[in-house]
Design a protein around this motif. Structure first.
Motif, PDB file in Angstrom:
ATOM      1  N   SER A  41      -7.591  -1.790   6.735  1.00 20.64           N
ATOM      2  CA  SER A  41      -7.851  -0.399   6.382  1.00 20.64           C
ATOM      3  C   SER A  41      -6.903   0.082   5.300  1.00 20.64           C
ATOM      4  CB  SER A  41      -7.701   0.481   7.627  1.00 20.64           C
ATOM      5  OG  SER A  41      -7.759   1.858   7.278  1.00 20.64           O
ATOM      6  N   ARG A  42      -7.426   0.917   4.417  1.00 21.18           N
ATOM      7  CA  ARG A  42      -6.570   1.521   3.398  1.00 21.18           C
ATOM      8  C   ARG A  42      -5.610   2.532   4.014  1.00 21.18           C
ATOM      9  NH1 ARG A  42     -10.722   2.788  -1.683  1.00 21.18           N
ATOM     10  NH2 ARG A  42     -11.285   0.596  -2.111  1.00 21.18           N
ATOM     11  N   ARG A  43      -5.931   2.998   5.212  1.00 24.13           N
ATOM     12  CA  ARG A  43      -5.069   3.934   5.921  1.00 24.13           C
ATOM     13  C   ARG A  43      -4.282   3.195   7.005  1.00 24.13           C
ATOM     14  NH1 ARG A  43      -8.919   9.302   6.734  1.00 24.13           N
ATOM     15  NH2 ARG A  43      -9.349   9.658   4.504  1.00 24.13           N
ATOM     16  N   GLN A  44      -3.814   2.042   6.671  1.00 26.05           N
ATOM     17  CA  GLN A  44      -3.074   1.210   7.617  1.00 26.05           C
ATOM     18  C   GLN A  44      -1.887   1.971   8.196  1.00 26.05           C
ATOM     19  OE1 GLN A  44      -1.216  -2.136   5.741  1.00 26.05           O
ATOM     20  NE2 GLN A  44      -0.437  -3.010   7.650  1.00 26.05           N
ATOM     21  N   VAL A  45      -1.749   1.891   9.512  1.00 27.44           N
ATOM     22  CA  VAL A  45      -0.589   2.461  10.187  1.00 27.44           C
ATOM     23  C   VAL A  45       0.282   1.319  10.674  1.00 27.44           C
ATOM     24  CG1 VAL A  45      -1.785   4.556  10.890  1.00 27.44           C
ATOM     25  CG2 VAL A  45      -1.807   2.567  12.401  1.00 27.44           C
TER      26      VAL A  45
ATOM     27  N   ARG B  93       0.820  -1.215   0.000  1.00 31.96           N
ATOM     28  CA  ARG B  93       0.000   0.000   0.000  1.00 31.96           C
ATOM     29  C   ARG B  93       0.854   1.265   0.000  1.00 31.96           C
ATOM     30  NH1 ARG B  93      -3.774  -2.510   4.676  1.00 31.96           N
ATOM     31  NH2 ARG B  93      -5.482  -3.280   3.367  1.00 31.96           N
TER      32      ARG B  93
ATOM     33  N   ASN C 298      -7.028  -2.513  11.461  1.00 29.38           N
ATOM     34  CA  ASN C 298      -5.960  -1.685  10.913  1.00 29.38           C
ATOM     35  C   ASN C 298      -5.372  -2.322   9.653  1.00 29.38           C
ATOM     36  OD1 ASN C 298      -3.820   0.493  11.129  1.00 29.38           O
ATOM     37  ND2 ASN C 298      -2.554  -1.335  11.324  1.00 29.38           N
TER      38      ASN C 298
END
Length: 473
Positions: free
Chosen positions: A307-311, A171, A304
């Protein structure tokens, strides 16, 4: 309760526990030898100042009850002693409840350190050691066969470590999808090792193969950890080989080593299990209750990962029981280094006798070949890499570092390889300059003996001196 235990994994448990104790020992030794300059009473980010503004519920730690450098040293060296005892097998000589309490000691001590360590302890491998160390408390000793549910949870942690790292790469930086990241990574990684120069100069087609193999190991192989034997053993073995490759290519503290340790419980070693009594009821109840809690908390890292906003490298609770992991979602194309220099001249001029401070691990003198330090963690050297990426990373502590250098602070100088000034003659001024570093070619290495070539970029910190005593606040 035969369904509760897996006697075939008794040797896997033994190897895992001894290896984990060894990593605990390294972690506590790192803390004991470095804390005074980093987070001590006169450190760059002092613990007393931190505990004044952060409540215990947000950072559970023994140091909320009391802090002094002497008490911290006592805790760190006690952690070393307990870790060494576990490495020697003391837990196998104790009753089951005693072994569990013994494993709880290093976890509690290291949690207390991490939760007041601030920027110096904001690395994923800190939380990973705590999460794995907490599970080790419930793995039992020679009085009982390894509980199946804890073995499953250890595989679940390994799955999240590898699969989360794979997702963050796919990603993140497009070079992972183009298979070109290793054209730069070995040169720009935080702390190169003695073989990193050679890894960088491998043929580019081989770099493509390395990246593709990494994707397979992190995105496909983790699912095989939950397959029947011998498939799970083969999956774990492949992960171990991959991590050993990474160990050779750079210095990543104990990140690679603890991933290797995590893979050990999935390996079915050929051995005859000893005859042990069944698990006592109280132990079954405790293990199942803790396992249910951890599985319930696992929804956060799962969300998480999806999620496309994975941290990456995030703790979802102050006890670091369940966390999310990942590394190198983006890869730098250019390496910058902050070079710190001092001078005894008064006033400081551009043509003054500026002498460079040498760090133990981070690149400095282009002729000095990198050394192997991992699994030992050089915390200041790592943060200097972040400082070179952006001055914002250095904001909380860099000014304090410069002040300590101007004072010839003994504890700070111990973090360095060499100070260019004698103990009784500190510099009058200290400055920092930003350089671009690149690996030399084979020809340049033969001609100059230097593994790095560096080019001045800009000023990072202008010449700075201590204020006169009357002017200090």
């Amino acid at each position: 309760m035969e369904w509760f235990t897996a006697s075939d994994y008794w040797l896997s448990r033994l190897v895992f526990q001894r290896a984990l104790a060894g990593l605990y020992l390294v972690a506590f030794l790192t803390a004991a030898l470095q804390f005074r300059a980093l987070i001590g009473e006169r450190g760059m980010l002092p613990v007393p100042r931190f505990v004044e503004r952060v409540p215990p519920r947000r950072s559970p730690s023994l140091f909320h009850l009391h802090y002094s450098d002497r008490f911290f040293a006592l805790c760190a060296w006690a952690g070393c002693a307990v870790s060494a005892a576990l490495l020697a097998g003391l837990d196998s000589l104790l009753p089951l409840w005693g072994a569990m309490l013994l494993w709880l000691v290093p976890w509690t001590l290291y949690l207390s350190i991490v939760n007041v360590g601030q920027t110096w302890y904001a690395f994923g491998w800190e939380s990973l050691l705590l999460e794995v160390g907490f599970l080790a408390v419930f793995l039992g000793n020679d009085e009982v066969a390894p509980p199946l549910v804890v073995l499953f949870l250890l595989r679940w942690v390994l799955f999240r470590v590898e699969f989360g790292a794979g997702l963050i790469k796919m990603r993140g930086d497009e070079c992972w999808r183009k298979l070109t990241c290793l054209d730069h990574h070995h040169e720009t990684q935080p702390m190169p090792g003695p073989l990193s120069w050679f890894f960088h100069h491998l043929p580019r087609p081989l770099h493509r193969v390395e990246v593709a193999a990494n994707h397979v190991t992190q995105l496909v192989v983790p699912f095989l950890l939950f397959a029947p034997q011998p498939v799970a053993t083969a999956a774990a073995a492949l992960m171990i080989v991959t991590q050993l490759w990474l160990v050779l290519s750079g210095n990543f503290a104990w990140l690679n080593w603890i991933t290797i340790v995590l893979a050990l419980p999935a390996v079915a070693f050929p051995a005859d299990p000893p005859d042990v009594p069944g698990a006592p009821l109280w132990y079954v109840v405790v293990v199942l209750a803790v396992s249910a809690l951890l599985l319930g908390l696992s929804h956060r890292p799962v969300r998480n990962m999806l999620s496309r906003r994975q941290v990456m490298n995030r703790s979802f609770d102050p006890l670091h029981l369940v966390n999310t992991y990942g590394a190198f979602g983006s890869v730098s194309r250019v390496r910058y280094e902050v070079v710190i220099e001092g001078t005894a001249d008064e006033p400081a001029r551009r043509d003054s006798d500026w002498r460079e401070y040498e760090f133990k691990g981070k690149p400095g003198d282009p002729r000095r070949w990198p050394r192997q330090f991992a699994p030992y963690h050089l915390r200041l050297d790592w943060l200097m890499w972040f400082a070179a990426l952006s001055p914002a990373y250095a904001g909380p502590w860099f000014g304090a570092l410069v002040e300590r250098l101007l004072e010839n602070d003994r504890d700070t100088l111990r973090l360095l390889r060499r100070s260019p000034f004698p103990p009784d003659a500190p510099p009058r001024y200290v400055r920092a300059r930003l350089f671009r570093y690149r690996y030399t070619t084979w020809r340049e290495l033969r001609e100059t003996g230097a593994c790095w070539e560096r080019t001045y970029v800009r000023e990072f910190l202008p010449p700075t001196r201590l204020a006169e005593p009357a002017q200090r606040p």
